[in-house]
Design a protein around this motif. Structure first.
Motif, short mmCIF file in Angstrom:
data_model
loop_
_atom_site.label_atom_id
_atom_site.label_comp_id
_atom_site.label_asym_id
_atom_site.label_seq_id
_atom_site.Cartn_x
_atom_site.Cartn_y
_atom_site.Cartn_z
N THR A 63 42.13 93.04 28.93
CA THR A 63 41.54 91.79 28.43
C THR A 63 42.45 90.68 28.96
O THR A 63 43.76 91.16 29.39
CB THR A 63 41.18 91.39 27.01
N VAL A 99 36.90 79.08 28.76
CA VAL A 99 35.56 79.53 28.87
C VAL A 99 34.73 78.25 28.48
O VAL A 99 34.80 77.63 27.45
CB VAL A 99 35.24 80.78 27.83
N ARG A 108 31.39 76.59 27.15
CA ARG A 108 30.43 76.99 25.99
C ARG A 108 29.34 75.95 25.78
O ARG A 108 28.93 76.01 24.73
CB ARG A 108 31.26 77.33 24.58
N GLU A 126 39.75 82.05 25.48
CA GLU A 126 39.13 83.22 24.92
C GLU A 126 39.96 84.22 25.51
O GLU A 126 40.45 84.33 26.54
CB GLU A 126 37.43 83.26 25.09
N GLU A 127 39.75 85.32 24.65
CA GLU A 127 39.99 86.86 25.04
C GLU A 127 38.88 87.50 25.87
O GLU A 127 37.83 87.46 25.33
CB GLU A 127 40.61 87.87 24.01
N THR A 128 38.93 87.72 27.35
CA THR A 128 37.81 88.06 27.95
C THR A 128 38.21 89.26 28.81
O THR A 128 39.44 89.67 28.98
CB THR A 128 37.52 86.95 28.79
N GLU A 129 37.35 89.85 29.38
CA GLU A 129 37.65 91.01 30.15
C GLU A 129 38.31 90.75 31.59
O GLU A 129 38.10 89.61 32.27
CB GLU A 129 36.17 91.73 30.51
N GLY A 158 29.61 80.42 29.43
CA GLY A 158 30.51 81.70 29.66
C GLY A 158 31.11 81.81 30.77
O GLY A 158 31.99 82.78 30.93
N ILE A 209 34.23 81.01 33.41
CA ILE A 209 35.43 80.51 33.26
C ILE A 209 35.63 79.47 34.24
O ILE A 209 35.30 79.45 35.41
CB ILE A 209 36.51 81.78 33.66
N ASN A 265 33.59 83.36 38.06
CA ASN A 265 34.65 82.87 36.96
C ASN A 265 35.81 82.18 38.06
O ASN A 265 36.01 82.54 39.13
CB ASN A 265 35.16 84.10 36.50
#
Ligand SMILES: NC(=O)c1ccc[n+]([C@@H]2O[C@H](COP(=O)([O-])OP(=O)(O)OC[C@H]3O[C@@H](n4cnc5c(N)ncnc54)[C@H](O)[C@@H]3O)[C@@H](O)[C@H]2O)c1
Ligand SMILES: [Zn+2]
Ligand SMILES: [Zn+2]
Length: 354
Positions: A3, A8, A10, A18-21, A56, A58, A124
């Motif tokens: 991660t 992000v 929203r 946020e913590e994202t992939e 959602g 970035i 993103n």
């Protein structure tokens, strides 16, 4: 799953870290570890819900970083190389790109309006610890060792756009050029006009700190539209009208004033992002037969554009460092958005460090 932290979107008015992939590179892609980025006026439109992107996503489109991973088929680079990536990432292969309209990249086919603008728009973006770069072979520009991240970060978007305003306007040696609005884009347009050979650059704004910055960046005459009849003043200063007017805001008023400030046969070079309807009054347009030219430009990207701009900084022709006025950690990006959005404290551009 590995991660990373990222800013992000929203929905209108809502965005957060946020913590994202963490992205992985596939063929023709690269992943960079972002070392510096910034916030664009266009990002403000996005977070306010004025320019639509999917929830959602970035945000951000101005990346400087270090290559972390290279996908298959990306040659001539090594892990650890420092790179600048333009806000616009053309594929380099479609009809639009191969016809020289990189920004209107057709994604492998013909043309697509704004198709070259992917980061923080359709994929993103850069306000994150890592960024997936598409069409990496065409878009990774190695940064010369002697240049710092701060010296190049503004080249990704605002300098490329602003300079392009002067280039699309066809500014010639000895031209008089007026630039409406002295935000980061307009300031870079003024710098571009000087580079192209203008003998007189006039900057118009209503904010004293921006007019002071315009002077500092080399604008010859600044006009405050809140205090002066700028059109009369421009006519006087240019002997009847400017050769080129660069619109750097995106409103009916500045578009119209740009047109009205021109001599017959002059060029209006438009950089602003408009909304709603834009009207051209026939008197300002000499009923359509005044030989005026109107050009519009989306920021040029791609690694060759970035290389050229970095050479301008390296050779000392351009110094944009006065425009980077504030610095924030990625974790504090909300504070940075507030400062930048409210134009507090003389802010021009903010450096964001992941
Ligand atoms: N063409 C592109 O590729 C591209 C790229 C990036 C940004 N943009 C667009 O460029 C525009 C400017 O961006 P920015 O970040 O410099 O904006 P900004 O909001 O920081 O600056 C705008 C400036 O306009 C001034 N202003 C307001 N009303 C005015 C008026 N009537 N006359 C003269 N000046 C006036 C304000 O005082 C301010 O200094 C925006 O529309 C942005 O979306 C276009
Ligand atoms: Zn931008
Ligand atoms: Zn293309």
């Amino acid at each position: 799953m590995e991660t990373m932290k990222a800013n992000v979107f929203r929905g209108a008015g809502k965005f957060q870290i946020e913590e994202t992939e963490k992205p992985r590179a596939r063929a023709n892609e690269a992943v960079i570890r972002v070392t510096l980025t910034t916030i664009c006026g266009t990002d403000l439109h996005i977070v306010r819900g004025e320019y639509p992107v999917r929830e959602g996503l970035i945000i951000g489109h101005e990346p400087v970083g270090v290559i972390e991973e290279l996908g298959e088929g990306v040659a001539g680079y090594a892990i650890g190389d420092r790179v600048l990536v333009g806000a616009i990432t053309p594929c380099g292969c479609c009809r639009g790109c191969l016809s020289g309209q990189w920004s209107q990249c057709g994604h492998g086919a013909g043309y697509e309006a704004l198709g070259g603008w992917r980061f923080g728009n359709t994929i993103n973006g850069a306000q994150a610890e890592y960024l997936l770069v598409p069409n990496a072979q065409a878009n990774l520009a190695k940064i010369p060792d002697e240049l710092t991240d701060e010296q190049v970060v503004l080249l990704a978007d605002i300098a490329s756009t602003g300079f392009a305003g002067a280039e699309s306007g066809g500014v010639k040696i000895g031209d008089s050029v007026v630039v409406f609005a002295q935000g980061p884009i307009g300031l870079c347009a003024g710098v571009g006009a000087r580079l192209m050979g203008a003998s007189l650059v006039i900057g118009v704004d209503g904010d004293a700190s921006r007019l002071a910055m315009a002077k500092r960046m080399g604008v010859d005459v600044v006009l405050n539209y809140k205090e002066q009849d700028v059109l009369a003043e421009i006519k006087k200063l240019t002997g009847g009208g400017a050769d080129v007017a660069i619109e750097s805001l995106g409103t009916q008023e500045t578009f119209e004033n740009s047109l009205r400030s021109l001599r017959p046969g002059g060029t209006l070079s438009s950089l602003g992002v408009y909304s709603g309807k834009l009207q051209i009054p026939y008197d300002a347009f000499a009923a359509g037969i005044g030989d005026y030219r109107i050009a519009t430009t989306l920021c040029p990207g791609g690694k060759e554009r970035m290389r050229r701009l970095m050479e301008m900084v390296r050779s000392g022709r351009v110094d944009l460092s006065p425009l980077l006025t504030h610095r924030f950690a990625l974790d504090d990006i909300r504070e940075a958005y507030e400062l930048f959005g409210e134009r507090r404290d003389g802010v021009m551009k903010v450096a964001i460090k992941p």
